[in-house]
Every structure is written in C-alpha cells, then in structure tokens.
Design a protein around this motif. Structure first.
Motif, mmCIF file in Angstrom:
data_model
loop_
_atom_site.group_PDB
_atom_site.id
_atom_site.type_symbol
_atom_site.label_atom_id
_atom_site.label_comp_id
_atom_site.label_asym_id
_atom_site.label_seq_id
_atom_site.Cartn_x
_atom_site.Cartn_y
_atom_site.Cartn_z
ATOM 1 N N ASP A 119 0.827 -1.213 0.000
ATOM 2 C CA ASP A 119 0.000 0.000 0.000
ATOM 3 C C ASP A 119 0.860 1.261 0.000
ATOM 4 O OD1 ASP A 119 -2.506 -1.144 -0.065
ATOM 5 O OD2 ASP A 119 -2.909 -0.928 2.078
ATOM 6 N N PHE A 120 0.324 2.317 -0.623
ATOM 7 C CA PHE A 120 0.852 3.666 -0.470
ATOM 8 C C PHE A 120 -0.011 4.338 0.601
ATOM 9 C CE2 PHE A 120 3.249 4.738 -4.653
ATOM 10 C CZ PHE A 120 3.946 3.541 -4.560
ATOM 11 N N VAL A 121 0.627 4.756 1.694
ATOM 12 C CA VAL A 121 -0.098 5.208 2.884
ATOM 13 C C VAL A 121 0.354 6.614 3.270
ATOM 14 C CG1 VAL A 121 -0.631 4.694 5.303
ATOM 15 C CG2 VAL A 121 -0.252 2.814 3.683
ATOM 16 N N LEU A 122 -0.602 7.437 3.693
ATOM 17 C CA LEU A 122 -0.316 8.769 4.223
ATOM 18 C C LEU A 122 -0.758 8.837 5.675
ATOM 19 C CD1 LEU A 122 0.383 11.834 4.045
ATOM 20 C CD2 LEU A 122 -1.951 12.196 3.183
ATOM 21 N N ASP A 123 0.162 9.214 6.548
ATOM 22 C CA ASP A 123 -0.151 9.562 7.938
ATOM 23 C C ASP A 123 -0.017 11.076 8.005
ATOM 24 O OD1 ASP A 123 -0.504 9.762 10.640
ATOM 25 O OD2 ASP A 123 1.251 8.580 11.210
ATOM 26 N N PRO A 169 4.040 12.512 17.273
ATOM 27 C CA PRO A 169 5.483 12.228 17.290
ATOM 28 C C PRO A 169 5.896 10.918 16.631
ATOM 29 C CG PRO A 169 4.546 11.643 19.401
ATOM 30 C CD PRO A 169 3.412 12.233 18.591
ATOM 31 N N GLY A 170 4.920 10.121 16.134
ATOM 32 C CA GLY A 170 5.307 8.949 15.365
ATOM 33 C C GLY A 170 4.709 7.629 15.800
ATOM 34 N N GLY A 171 3.814 7.633 16.791
ATOM 35 C CA GLY A 171 3.232 6.376 17.251
ATOM 36 C C GLY A 171 2.492 5.630 16.164
ATOM 37 N N LYS A 172 1.621 6.353 15.448
ATOM 38 C CA LYS A 172 0.851 5.703 14.385
ATOM 39 C C LYS A 172 1.747 5.368 13.197
ATOM 40 C CE LYS A 172 -2.740 7.346 16.846
ATOM 41 N NZ LYS A 172 -2.572 8.055 18.130
ATOM 42 N N THR A 173 2.680 6.265 12.863
ATOM 43 C CA THR A 173 3.593 6.021 11.742
ATOM 44 C C THR A 173 4.403 4.748 11.949
ATOM 45 O OG1 THR A 173 3.877 8.198 10.716
ATOM 46 C CG2 THR A 173 5.829 6.843 10.862
ATOM 47 N N THR A 174 4.968 4.573 13.138
ATOM 48 C CA THR A 174 5.777 3.372 13.378
ATOM 49 C C THR A 174 4.912 2.113 13.324
ATOM 50 O OG1 THR A 174 5.558 3.732 15.776
ATOM 51 C CG2 THR A 174 7.539 4.584 14.711
ATOM 52 N N LEU A 227 4.889 2.294 0.363
ATOM 53 C CA LEU A 227 5.414 3.627 0.661
ATOM 54 C C LEU A 227 4.594 4.247 1.782
ATOM 55 C CD1 LEU A 227 7.043 6.283 -0.122
ATOM 56 C CD2 LEU A 227 5.118 6.794 -1.644
ATOM 57 N N LEU A 228 5.276 4.893 2.715
ATOM 58 C CA LEU A 228 4.618 5.602 3.805
ATOM 59 C C LEU A 228 5.091 7.050 3.795
ATOM 60 C CD1 LEU A 228 2.945 5.760 6.431
ATOM 61 C CD2 LEU A 228 4.965 4.921 7.659
ATOM 62 N N ILE A 229 4.158 7.977 3.606
ATOM 63 C CA ILE A 229 4.483 9.393 3.757
ATOM 64 C C ILE A 229 3.966 9.838 5.116
ATOM 65 C CG2 ILE A 229 4.028 11.736 2.939
ATOM 66 C CD1 ILE A 229 4.187 10.768 0.117
ATOM 67 N N SER A 230 4.896 10.279 5.961
ATOM 68 C CA SER A 230 4.573 10.723 7.317
ATOM 69 C C SER A 230 4.730 12.232 7.363
ATOM 70 C CB SER A 230 5.511 10.066 8.330
ATOM 71 O OG SER A 230 5.374 8.663 8.288
ATOM 72 N N LYS A 241 -4.377 4.222 1.399
ATOM 73 C CA LYS A 241 -4.917 4.414 2.745
ATOM 74 C C LYS A 241 -4.386 5.733 3.312
ATOM 75 C CE LYS A 241 -6.538 0.297 2.224
ATOM 76 N NZ LYS A 241 -5.734 -0.908 2.416
ATOM 77 N N ILE A 242 -5.240 6.416 4.040
ATOM 78 C CA ILE A 242 -4.838 7.644 4.740
ATOM 79 C C ILE A 242 -5.301 7.546 6.189
ATOM 80 C CG2 ILE A 242 -5.100 10.153 4.902
ATOM 81 C CD1 ILE A 242 -5.532 10.256 1.902
ATOM 82 N N LEU A 243 -4.404 7.851 7.100
ATOM 83 C CA LEU A 243 -4.763 7.913 8.516
ATOM 84 C C LEU A 243 -4.764 9.372 8.962
ATOM 85 C CD1 LEU A 243 -3.706 5.548 11.352
ATOM 86 C CD2 LEU A 243 -3.782 7.994 11.748
ATOM 87 N N ILE A 244 -5.897 9.798 9.517
ATOM 88 C CA ILE A 244 -6.020 11.150 10.076
ATOM 89 C C ILE A 244 -6.166 11.015 11.588
ATOM 90 C CG2 ILE A 244 -7.311 13.312 10.096
ATOM 91 C CD1 ILE A 244 -8.511 12.518 7.382
#
Length: 446
Positions: free
Chosen positions: A103-107, A112-117, A128-131, A174-177
């Motif tokens: 998946d290509f994912v956007l956080d 500070p990075g809890g969801k990103t990690t 790919l993860l764009i944080s 996927k995008i996490l808000i």
C-alpha cells in the motif's frame, strides 16, 4: 479533578446513566503501554525476554501494557528500536485501518510517530509511507522515531494538507487522520489538558478537522480508505464532523468497525463508527471512523523520483563491497550530501518541505562515504560483515550508548555494526581492538 460545567453537561447527555461510571474511572490507575516493533522483533519474542511485566492489549496484536514504575525508555532495547511507548487506546487507529503490503499510505498528522511506526511495521518494508506533520518542530521528533524504528520506506514531510493535496491527487491507498482535537479522552492521563478546554477550542478543532478531511478526500484512490480518529468525546468533533463530510462527499461510505473489547458504536445514526470510553476498556478515550471512496477510478499524475548515475554511487559501492553482504539495488538519490535509498514508486518531492526521503544511508564527502545512524537502525546483523554483538549484560552496551570509545578485541578493523543481543544500535570504527564510537550525538544515553 474539577471538570468544566459545560463539559460535565456534555458528558451527562452523551452517557446518561453511565456518567457516574465514567467519573469513577478518574480514580483508577492509568495504564502504560508499549508496542513491539515487528520490523525487528515479534511480540512473543519481546515478551519472552522477560525484561518487563507485560500483559497483552486485546485490540492490538503487537501491544502490551507494562507495570507502573518500570522504565522501558531507559533500556538498551528501546535504543535498539524494539518497541515504541504508546498508550493502549492510541494503538487502535494503526491496528484497525486495513493496511495491506504494498500500500501507499499517508499519515497526515503523524508526530510524534506512534501511528507512523505502527503503520510501517504493518507494511513490513513494502509500499510507501508518507509521514507528515504541519509543525516542523514536531516533525523532527517524528523523524527520530522513524529512524530508531528502522523504517526504510518512509518520506517524512512538514506541509499543510492543502499543499499535499495539490501534489498527490488519487495517490494513496490508505490515509490515517489522527486529527487535532480537544483531547477530552486524555483528561485522566493528562489532567492539565482540562485547563485549556473550552467551547471555542472545540469550534477551532472542528474547523481544522473539516479542512484535513476535505483535502484527504482528493488524495485517496477510488476504493481506498481514510481512517479518521480523535482522542475526544465531543460529538461535534466526531460524528458531526464525519456526517458533514459525508453530506459533502457522497462518493464516500462508512465501513463498520469491530465492536469487541468494550468498544461501543458511534452515536446514531453513525453506528458504524467506534467509541472508546475509559470506564468500558483498559485505556483512555478515543473515536474512530473508517471511510471508503467509491466511484470511477481517477488517474494519478504524480511523477516519480529518478535514480542518480553510477559514477556518483562509486563511494557507496566501495563501502558496500568492504562492509556489507549482498548487492544493493534500487532508486538512489542525493539530497545535499545525504545518499538515500528510496522506496519503489517514490514521488518526486521538489518544492516540498522534506525532512527525509526514504532510507538515509549516509553522507558523501570528498569522494568517500560515511554511513548514517539511520542506516544502522534499518540493517539486520546478517547484512554486515564486521559486527560487534554484545549481550545485554555486557557493561560496554551502556558505555557505547553514552558515546564512549570501547575496547573491542573481538572486532575486526574497519566499519563495525554495534549490536545488543543481535539488534543494531549504531556504527563504530575499529582499529587494533579499539572501537571509535559513531553513535548519533543527539541520541546518547543520559
């Protein structure tokens, strides 16, 4: 704890007969959590090490509660990136968004990075993860957590949603808000937040949430999903925000979320959503809504980054030949003096505020290559020829983390990957049995 009258009335209307149970939860002991970083270690392996008193978090396969008084942040395994400290209910967004490998994912509100990690661990080095975080200061803390966790497929940015939407139309699966909110769900954990609560804050947060949702709508692919979460109870920031978004975007539908473990449905009519209350679960307050985009696919025109030439790669190739095992392929790019290995399909980022693109391997200076701390953290012991692997009981482990020179008669001359129990901590350079410390200055044990 003295709660504002307007807040008390809001919660009484929301909870009815359960309000007293909610109030009683303030007297309970708060919970402390950590999440195994499955890029490096399995939850079972972490538990088997027996370093902490761990009990599973039921809604997160990699999550644990640990005992009050334990200090996992002051442990070499923390510096090795084996786990991330995170309140148990805060693990729900990263656990419940349906991430698939590739998946290509956007956080989008990532610091500070809890969801990103957590997202990166679920991607397992694929995709790919764009944080992103709009605050440049907070994005620096995000970058450190990305690097210490050994994440190699992320791009860390600091841009407003509008700027991202202009560049990434129809780009993400996927995008996490994890939306900015009034924080009502954290009052037990952080009592000082009560002092800043007022109805003007709720209105301000609602406006920010609407702006973020609006721009994310155009960035997610058809068939893709947006997971919206807050750590507040206010209906206007939760169901009302989602209902307004759905009214304006008929191409989106709500996807039902699991209602186990004491989770309760969202307020009518949006019962597909989930609410977490501290008197119902072992954790703090949270809200989640999962949205899916329907309709005809729209083309994505985001350009990808090109690789540099082999001549520019020569210093790294020489280092790899002397120090690393295997062959290193992929899209390489130089930013300033930093050599980075980019994830496949990584977008061109010129014109954006980027703190890091992909995996920073090291720096190129005057025809030579020097490996970075981030490179060490993303490696596995088996990928390096010369390794100093110390058991946890070795007093040199803490001395290394403090930045000291070590006696290392067992290490060969040259660049050396320093590990604890097989997990990388950083680099050193060995000469005649002495290891010159190359651990990142800003990460040192204090």
């Amino acid at each position: 704890m003295e709660l504002p009258l307007a807040y008390i009335n809001e919660m009484k209307a929301l909870l009815g007969a359960e309000y007293e149970d909610y109030l009683a939860s303030f007297e309970e002991v708060r919970l402390y959590g950590l999440r195994a970083n499955t890029l490096k270690i399995s939850p079972a392996e972490l538990a088997e090490k027996g370093e902490f008193s761990l009990s599973p978090v039921p809604w997160c396969e990699s999550g644990f509660c640990y005992a009050e008084g334990e200090r996992p942040a002051k442990h070499p395994y923390y510096h090795a990136g084996l786990y991330y400290l995170q309140e148990p209910s805060a693990m729900t967004p990263g656990a419940m968004i349906p991430i698939e490998e590739g998946d290509f994912v956007l956080d989008i509100c990532a610091a500070p990075g809890g969801k990103t990690t957590q997202l990166a661990a679920r991607l397992g080095g694929t995709g790919l993860l764009i944080s992103n975080d709009i605050s440049a200061g907070r994005a620096k803390a995000l970058l450190k957590n990305v690097e210490i966790s050994g994440i190699t497929n992320a791009i860390v940015m600091s841009e407003p949603p509008k700027k991202l939407a202009e560049r990434f139309g129809g780009f993400f699966d996927k995008i996490l808000i994890d939306a900015p909110c009034s924080g009502e769900g954290m009052f037990r954990k952080e009592p000082d937040m009560v002092k800043s609560w007022n109805e003007e804050l709720l209105t301000f947060c609602r406006e920010q949430q609407a702006d973020i949702l609006e721009h994310c709508a155009s960035m997610v692919k058809t068939g893709g999903m947006i997971l919206y979460s807050t750590c507040t109870f206010a209906k206007m920031e939760n169901e009302d925000s989602i209902q307004t978004f759905l009214d304006n975007h008929p191409e989106f539908t709500l996807v039902p979320l699991e209602k186990n473990w004491g989770f309760v449905p969202g307020c009518e009519p949006l019962t597909e959503c989930v609410r977490l209350y501290p008197h119902k679960i072992k954790g703090e307050g949270h809200f989640l809504a999962l949205l899916q985009k329907t309709g005809e696919p729209t083309p994505c025109s985001t350009p990808t980054e090109a690789s540099i030439g082999e001549k520019e790669m020569e210093p790294f190739r020489q280092f790899a030949k002397e120090t690393l095992t295997g062959k290193w392929k992929g899209t390489f790019q130089i930013y300033g003096d930093s050599l980075c290995l980019l994830p496949e399909g990584a977008p061109a980022t010129k014109g954006l505020r980027v703190l890091r693109s992909g995996w920073q391997l090291g720096t190129l200076k005057k025809g030579r290559f020097e490996p970075s701390q981030a490179f060490a953290m993303g490696l596995k012991k088996e990928e390096v020829k010369n390794v100093l692997d110390m058991p946890l009981s070795d007093e040199r482990v803490i001395r290394y983390l403090k930045g000291e020179t070590l006696e290392a008669p067992e290490a060969k001359d040259g660049w050396t990957l320093v590990c604890v129990d097989g997990y990388p901590l950083g680099w050193g350079k060995t000469q005649k049995g002495r290891l010159k410390n190359k651990y990142a200055v800003g990460w040192k044990w204090e």
